[in-house]
Design a protein around this motif. Structure first.
Motif, PDB file in Angstrom:
ATOM      1  N   UNK A  85      74.142  14.105 -93.265  1.00  0.00           N
ATOM      2  CA  UNK A  85      73.525  15.289 -93.869  1.00  0.00           C
ATOM      3  C   UNK A  85      74.540  16.140 -94.616  1.00  0.00           C
ATOM      4  N   UNK A  86      75.819  16.066 -94.212  1.00  0.00           N
ATOM      5  CA  UNK A  86      76.851  16.891 -94.826  1.00  0.00           C
ATOM      6  C   UNK A  86      77.475  16.234 -96.060  1.00  0.00           C
ATOM      7  N   UNK A  87      77.079  15.009 -96.358  1.00  0.00           N
ATOM      8  CA  UNK A  87      77.599  14.305 -97.531  1.00  0.00           C
ATOM      9  C   UNK A  87      76.596  14.418 -98.679  1.00  0.00           C
ATOM     10  N   UNK A  88      77.103  14.652 -99.879  1.00  0.00           N
ATOM     11  CA  UNK A  88      76.213  14.757-101.038  1.00  0.00           C
ATOM     12  C   UNK A  88      75.536  13.434-101.348  1.00  0.00           C
ATOM     13  N   UNK A  89      76.310  12.349-101.257  1.00  0.00           N
ATOM     14  CA  UNK A  89      75.782  11.000-101.465  1.00  0.00           C
ATOM     15  C   UNK A  89      76.221  10.142-100.292  1.00  0.00           C
ATOM     16  N   UNK A  90      75.302   9.406 -99.699  1.00  0.00           N
ATOM     17  CA  UNK A  90      75.636   8.541 -98.568  1.00  0.00           C
ATOM     18  C   UNK A  90      75.457   7.087 -98.964  1.00  0.00           C
ATOM     19  N   UNK A  91      76.515   6.311 -98.802  1.00  0.00           N
ATOM     20  CA  UNK A  91      76.489   4.867 -99.034  1.00  0.00           C
ATOM     21  C   UNK A  91      76.549   4.195 -97.669  1.00  0.00           C
ATOM     22  N   UNK A  92      75.632   3.249 -97.413  1.00  0.00           N
ATOM     23  CA  UNK A  92      75.608   2.633 -96.089  1.00  0.00           C
ATOM     24  C   UNK A  92      75.198   1.182 -96.112  1.00  0.00           C
ATOM     25  N   UNK A  93      75.681   0.439 -95.107  1.00  0.00           N
ATOM     26  CA  UNK A  93      75.317  -0.967 -94.948  1.00  0.00           C
ATOM     27  C   UNK A  93      74.008  -1.068 -94.178  1.00  0.00           C
ATOM     28  N   UNK A  94      72.970  -1.573 -94.827  1.00  0.00           N
ATOM     29  CA  UNK A  94      71.695  -1.723 -94.136  1.00  0.00           C
ATOM     30  C   UNK A  94      71.618  -3.035 -93.365  1.00  0.00           C
ATOM     31  N   UNK A  95      72.741  -3.784 -93.324  1.00  0.00           N
ATOM     32  CA  UNK A  95      72.819  -4.906 -92.381  1.00  0.00           C
ATOM     33  C   UNK A  95      72.896  -4.373 -90.953  1.00  0.00           C
ATOM     34  N   UNK A  96      73.308  -3.130 -90.805  1.00  0.00           N
ATOM     35  CA  UNK A  96      73.295  -2.449 -89.507  1.00  0.00           C
ATOM     36  C   UNK A  96      71.930  -1.768 -89.370  1.00  0.00           C
ATOM     37  N   UNK A  97      71.182  -2.179 -88.374  1.00  0.00           N
ATOM     38  CA  UNK A  97      69.829  -1.646 -88.184  1.00  0.00           C
ATOM     39  C   UNK A  97      69.837  -0.133 -88.015  1.00  0.00           C
ATOM     40  N   UNK A  98      70.811   0.384 -87.298  1.00  0.00           N
ATOM     41  CA  UNK A  98      70.875   1.826 -87.045  1.00  0.00           C
ATOM     42  C   UNK A  98      71.106   2.586 -88.339  1.00  0.00           C
TER      43      UNK A  98
END
Length: 516
Positions: A250-263
């Motif tokens: 929530x504190x990051x303007x843009x969030x990049x994430x691996x959706x291979x991780x279910x969480x």
């Protein structure tokens, strides 16, 4: 914190300045011309680098250290005997050259800002003196969070892969001519340490979740590689870990994430996603993946359009995932894919991340920081690529030498550790590295070895590092890969074990010459 970190000239004093996270921050501050001092118990390559930048280091943690910047003059640093640890003597600039401006300014006559990490015990005498004398006291995460606010910041978080991913992104920006400031949790040869000061607005930093301080970080771009429970000494359950990452997101303007991780996929819902599954619907995906003994190649897609081919020197699919995170960052910064691919193709990795330490007597010695069951499985799978990719006709063995790290982690994940070594041919287990934890008496290295032995045919327990070293002189054979695993001090054995096998190699070579 009611007070904020002051970067305008007030001195900094780090208690435990030689730590990997503390030293990176101290280096950046010293390079910015700020007065920096600190205490540590041992000379190292890291503290030597800090001295060369003008940081004043005390070799004991004593209350009097806090008085250094209050003196009317500051003497040049005393030389430190360094031959015993294999370091060249340090030639240090006079402290007067780096602190004279601060000593004549109003801010400098005040007590220094004291920086601590979670590793500093509340009863540490230097810490108590700082508290009692009214020094502003900050956690190292406060300094990093403060720096992030001064830059266009890129913060890499996640249970696994933070150091490699942040280092790769920093290297990519460096190769692209963006001259970033970099603060990471490992040493990288490209900038000869764990930090560098750039002149551009860009900051790349590793953001750690181990002690909950991740919630302080607010970055322009945040990356989350994956989420698991890894620090049961701080968190009671996985839900608490997820909450920390949600706050960070929530504190990051843009969030990049691996959706291979279910969480990550379900709980964080990143702005920009990446995945190794081309059918995942992620913004960045790959196909045509080839894993070899010398690296991994793949074709990269960006939102359904082919970008091109990516070559990654680092072994294993987990490092391909890390590289895909770097691709996502590079494209967000509007870099051409060719520039991104060229940088990633030449990235050598960070120290202690499948670091090849040497090859003697036809034995390859590798040092890796893996200490969580998931990390062990990924690292051993990558090492197995080396075995399977060999052109030799003789059978090679993968010998995994593992030092469990922390009693709390070992007890929590005992069942997972038991099944993490299937890719190893031989497993050697040492006793547990406490990392400052008190031994609860209900977990031991022998128990770890016994649990692994229920699933593996060849497990060897040695109760001390000395015993491990001795056993390896008997166990290792030409053709082996000796993989040292753990976040403790197991890797201190590598030089002596290599030296033993170097002697055998030289003896064999001399015997051959005599026969010839």
């Amino acid at each position: 914190m009611l007070n904020s970190v002051d970067f305008s000239g007030r001195p900094f004093h780090f208690i435990g300045i030689g730590g990997i996270g503390m030293s990176a921050l101290a280096y950046v501050l010293a390079k910015r011309g700020l007065p920096v001092s600190g205490s540590d118990l041992h000379l190292s390559r890291i503290t030597q680098r800090l001295q060369e930048e003008g940081a004043h280091i005390f070799w004991s943690q004593d209350p009097s250290n806090l008085e250094f910047f209050q003196a009317p003059t500051s003497a040049a640093q005393e030389p430190v005997a360094s031959a015993a640890v294999g370091l060249a003597p340090v030639k240090v600039r006079s402290q007067r050259a780096t602190t004279s401006r601060a000593l004549t300014s109003p801010a400098s006559v005040r007590l220094p800002q004291v920086i601590c990490s979670t590793a500093i015990h509340p009863e540490n005498t230097e810490y108590l003196a700082a508290r009692d004398s009214g020094c502003p006291i900050f956690h190292r995460s406060d300094v990093l969070a403060g720096l992030m606010q001064e830059y266009d910041s890129i913060a890499v978080a996640g249970t696994h892969g933070k150091t490699t991913t942040s280092s790769m992104i920093g290297y990519m920006l460096l190769q692209a001519g963006l001259d970033p400031t970099i603060v990471v949790g490992g040493e990288v040869n490209a900038w000869e340490g764990n930090a560098r000061l750039g002149q551009s607005p860009h900051l790349v930093a590793e953001a750690d979740e181990s002690d909950g301080s991740l919630v302080k970080m607010a970055a322009n771009v945040g990356i989350v590689t994956n989420i698991e429970l890894d620090h049961p000494d701080h968190y009671n359950n996985l839900d608490e870990v997820i909450d920390i990452f949600k706050t960070f997101a929530k504190r990051c303007q843009t969030l990049i994430g691996s959706i291979d991780c279910t969480i990550v996929r379900e709980q964080l819902q990143p702005t920009i996603s990446y995945s190794l599954d081309v059918n995942s619907g992620a913004d960045y995906t790959v196909d045509c993946v080839t894993c070899r003994a010398d690296g991994t190649t793949a074709r990269v897609w960006e939102r359904g359009v082919i970008l091109g081919r990516l070559n990654v020197k680092l072994l294993g699919k987990h490092n391909l995932s890390n590289a895909l995170a770097a691709v996502a960052v590079g494209r967000l910064l509007k870099l051409e894919f060719a520039t991104i691919a060229q940088a990633i193709a030449t990235f050598e990795g960070a120290r202690r991340r499948f670091e090849r330490r040497g090859e003697y007597n036809d034995i390859l010695f590798v040092d890796d920081y893996a200490h969580h069951p998931s990390e062990l499985q990924a690292t051993l799978a990558a090492a197995r690529l080396q075995i399977n990719g060999t052109s030799r006709t003789s059978k090679r063995r993968l010998v995994a030498i593992f030092q469990p790290h922390r009693y709390s982690r070992t007890l929590t994940f005992l069942a997972d550790f038991a099944t993490s070594f299937s890719d190893a041919d031989v497993v050697v287990i040492s006793d547990i590295y406490s990392a400052g934890e008190t031994n609860p008496g209900n977990i031991s290295g022998q128990q770890v070895a016994n649990s692994i032995a229920n699933h593996h045919p060849q497990v060897d327990y040695q109760p001390s590092l000395q015993a491990v070293s001795q056993r390896l002189t008997e166990l290792l054979m030409p053709g082996d890969i000796a993989l040292f695993l753990g976040a403790g001090n197991l890797n201190q054995l590598i030089p002596e074990v290599m030296a033993f096998h170097q002697t055998l190699e030289q003896g064999r070579s001399q015997a051959w010459c005599n026969q010839a």
